[in-house]
Design a protein around this motif. Structure first.
Motif, PDB file in Angstrom:
ATOM      1  N   LYS A  81       0.895  -1.122  -0.133  1.00 48.95           N
ATOM      2  CA  LYS A  81       0.139  -0.066   0.010  1.00 48.95           C
ATOM      3  C   LYS A  81       0.781   1.461   0.116  1.00 48.95           C
ATOM      4  O   LYS A  81       1.936   1.030   0.313  1.00 48.95           O
ATOM      5  CB  LYS A  81      -0.885  -0.107   1.415  1.00 48.95           C
ATOM      6  CG  LYS A  81      -1.918  -1.119   1.119  1.00 48.95           C
ATOM      7  CD  LYS A  81      -2.993  -1.152   2.474  1.00 48.95           C
ATOM      8  CE  LYS A  81      -3.850  -2.275   2.607  1.00 48.95           C
ATOM      9  NZ  LYS A  81      -4.633  -2.265   3.670  1.00 48.95           N
ATOM     10  N   LYS A  83       1.616   3.185   2.311  1.00 51.52           N
ATOM     11  CA  LYS A  83       2.177   3.630   3.678  1.00 51.52           C
ATOM     12  C   LYS A  83       3.477   2.514   3.297  1.00 51.52           C
ATOM     13  O   LYS A  83       4.607   2.927   3.884  1.00 51.52           O
ATOM     14  CB  LYS A  83       1.458   3.202   4.681  1.00 51.52           C
ATOM     15  CG  LYS A  83       0.915   1.911   4.729  1.00 51.52           C
ATOM     16  CD  LYS A  83       0.140   1.855   6.137  1.00 51.52           C
ATOM     17  CE  LYS A  83      -0.106   0.291   6.458  1.00 51.52           C
ATOM     18  NZ  LYS A  83      -0.894  -0.088   7.805  1.00 51.52           N
ATOM     19  N   ASN A  84       3.397   1.575   2.895  1.00 50.53           N
ATOM     20  CA  ASN A  84       4.611   0.688   2.442  1.00 50.53           C
ATOM     21  C   ASN A  84       5.721   1.470   1.862  1.00 50.53           C
ATOM     22  O   ASN A  84       6.810   1.406   2.024  1.00 50.53           O
ATOM     23  CB  ASN A  84       3.960  -0.597   2.054  1.00 50.53           C
ATOM     24  CG  ASN A  84       3.012  -1.507   2.890  1.00 50.53           C
ATOM     25  OD1 ASN A  84       2.045  -1.733   2.501  1.00 50.53           O
ATOM     26  ND2 ASN A  84       3.435  -1.878   4.121  1.00 50.53           N
ATOM     27  N   TYR A  86       5.975   4.568   1.116  1.00 50.10           N
ATOM     28  CA  TYR A  86       6.492   5.546   1.863  1.00 50.10           C
ATOM     29  C   TYR A  86       7.381   5.186   2.857  1.00 50.10           C
ATOM     30  O   TYR A  86       8.479   6.170   3.125  1.00 50.10           O
ATOM     31  CB  TYR A  86       5.272   6.573   2.595  1.00 50.10           C
ATOM     32  CG  TYR A  86       5.726   7.671   3.243  1.00 50.10           C
ATOM     33  CD1 TYR A  86       6.208   8.928   2.597  1.00 50.10           C
ATOM     34  CD2 TYR A  86       5.709   7.852   4.715  1.00 50.10           C
ATOM     35  CE1 TYR A  86       6.511  10.261   3.425  1.00 50.10           C
ATOM     36  CE2 TYR A  86       6.057   8.925   5.514  1.00 50.10           C
ATOM     37  CZ  TYR A  86       6.396  10.185   4.662  1.00 50.10           C
ATOM     38  OH  TYR A  86       7.131  11.228   5.462  1.00 50.10           O
ATOM     39  N   PHE A  87       7.072   4.091   3.453  1.00 57.24           N
ATOM     40  CA  PHE A  87       7.901   3.706   4.794  1.00 57.24           C
ATOM     41  C   PHE A  87       9.390   3.254   3.873  1.00 57.24           C
ATOM     42  O   PHE A  87      10.385   3.450   4.364  1.00 57.24           O
ATOM     43  CB  PHE A  87       7.425   2.477   5.060  1.00 57.24           C
ATOM     44  CG  PHE A  87       8.418   1.973   6.458  1.00 57.24           C
ATOM     45  CD1 PHE A  87       8.043   2.290   7.634  1.00 57.24           C
ATOM     46  CD2 PHE A  87       9.043   0.966   5.985  1.00 57.24           C
ATOM     47  CE1 PHE A  87       8.870   1.853   8.655  1.00 57.24           C
ATOM     48  CE2 PHE A  87       9.764   0.263   6.980  1.00 57.24           C
ATOM     49  CZ  PHE A  87       9.794   0.704   8.518  1.00 57.24           C
TER      50      PHE A  87
END
Length: 364
Positions: A81, A83-84, A86-87
């Protein structure tokens, strides 16, 4: 003093990633005592495992080298996703871009790469690999991904660095072991996922229960490999009714490594519990929840029949595999150990060529 920054998943508590951080740190400290070693990020958990480790929080103007240590962060996470992505950028890719911008030599050692669906992140990874002065990947699929997407540099195909745990610089981790485990009994480890996975409980734990709950000749151990999820482990283990049940409470990765060495037969859903166990010559079978990299590994070492995705296996297959492989240890081919060792050799050549060069530049 020369300075190297290591970048990996040392910001969390994952067992395999923590072991990578410790192994890289120990090797460089042992072989190059005149080099100061830093990490991009370290968790409080990692600091407890290696009290001398430090984050590098200054400007990068005096860094001599940057090394991506082993891990799977050059590929998408399961159920990727935003957020993954971005992380991954914030914790891994941006540091390499900083090093590239400042002309700091980069090595990429023993990573897993691909797939990366996001075009921007994929281009960034390829850009870093085209700049890097040394690259090794842990399997042929990683090599193919990088080459297909435009990496023009030489890429060395090795094998997972975890299989180098037998090197002399790590032997102090195994000294003075104590155990209260009965040597006369067969020791079975059922390694559980951190979360409650009903399918794993139904197919794996209940099958083990049917086979061994009344068998006084074995001890059946249960554990996960995380500080989190202990309540979840208790729920998973509730599916096993035998009096020969034992629970190992995971706290420290090195103690866990020593624990694995005492087991005879390991059933696991995860990659690095299986890799370390195979390296120690244990009987291992694997039922991965996210099978990609795990399936690659068992194919690479010549034991593809030992790993079937949890979603594809039946209870009857689980029972057959347990009976078939319980008394058949994995024997890694010599070339697998040699390929694993190549990761350190590639990194050593990088350090000796490029870090020494940086030191000479400063002395001119």
């Amino acid at each position: 003093m020369r300075k190297i920054v290591l970048c990996g998943a040392t910001h969390g508590t994952n067992f395999g990633d923590t072991m990578f951080g410790l192994m890289f740190y120990e090797h460089i400290k042992d072989r190059y005592p005149d080099i100061a070693i830093y990490f991009t990020k370290v968790s409080e958990y990692f600091k407890k495992c290696e009290s001398e480790c430090k984050e590098y929080k200054q400007t990068w103007n005096d860094i001599d080298g940057f090394i991506y240590i082993s891990g799977g962060f050059f590929g998408d996470s399961p159920n990727e996703k935003f957020k993954n992505r971005y992380f991954r950028f914030m914790n891994y890719i941006r540091y390499g871009l900083m090093a590239k911008r400042k002309n700091i030599p980069i090595a990429v050692i023993g990573v897993g790469a691909g797939p990366i669906k996001n075009v921007v992140l994929r281009r960034m990874v390829i850009s870093l690999c085209n700049y890097a002065q040394a690259i090794s990947v842990r399997d042929i699929q990683s090599y193919q991904f990088l080459k297909k997407n435009g990496c023009e540099n030489e890429i060395n195909v090795t094998s997972d660095l975890a299989q180098s745990i037998g090197r002399k610089e790590f032997q102090n981790w195994f000294c003075n072991q104590e155990t209260n485990i009965l040597k006369k009994k067969k020791k079975i480890l059922v390694h559980c996922p951190t979360a409650v996975i009903q399918e794993y409980k139904d197919k794996i734990i209940q099958t083990v229960d049917e086979l061994y709950k009344n068998d006084e000749s074995v001890e059946v151990y249960f554990c996960n490999d995380s500080l989190e999820g202990k309540q979840n482990l208790n729920e998973m283990v509730g599916a096993y009714m035998g009096k020969n049940k034992k629970i190992y409470s995971y706290e420290d990765p090195l103690d866990f490594i020593r624990f694995l060495r005492k087991m005879d037969f390991i059933i696991t859903p995860k990659l690095h519990v299986g890799i370390f166990s195979a390296t120690f010559g244990k009987a291992v079978i694997s039922f991965p929840i996210h099978p990609g990299k795990t399936t690659r590994y068992y194919q690479q070492i010549g034991y593809p029949e030992r790993s079937i995705p949890l979603s594809e296996v039946s209870r009857e297959q689980v029972s057959r595999m347990i009976n078939q492989f319980m008394n058949n240890p994995i024997r890694l081919p010599k070339k697998i150990y040699e390929k694993s060792e190549e990761n350190f050799a590639i990194m050593d050549r990088f350090i000796e060529k490029y870090i020494e060069y940086q030191e000479d530049k400063r002395n001119d």
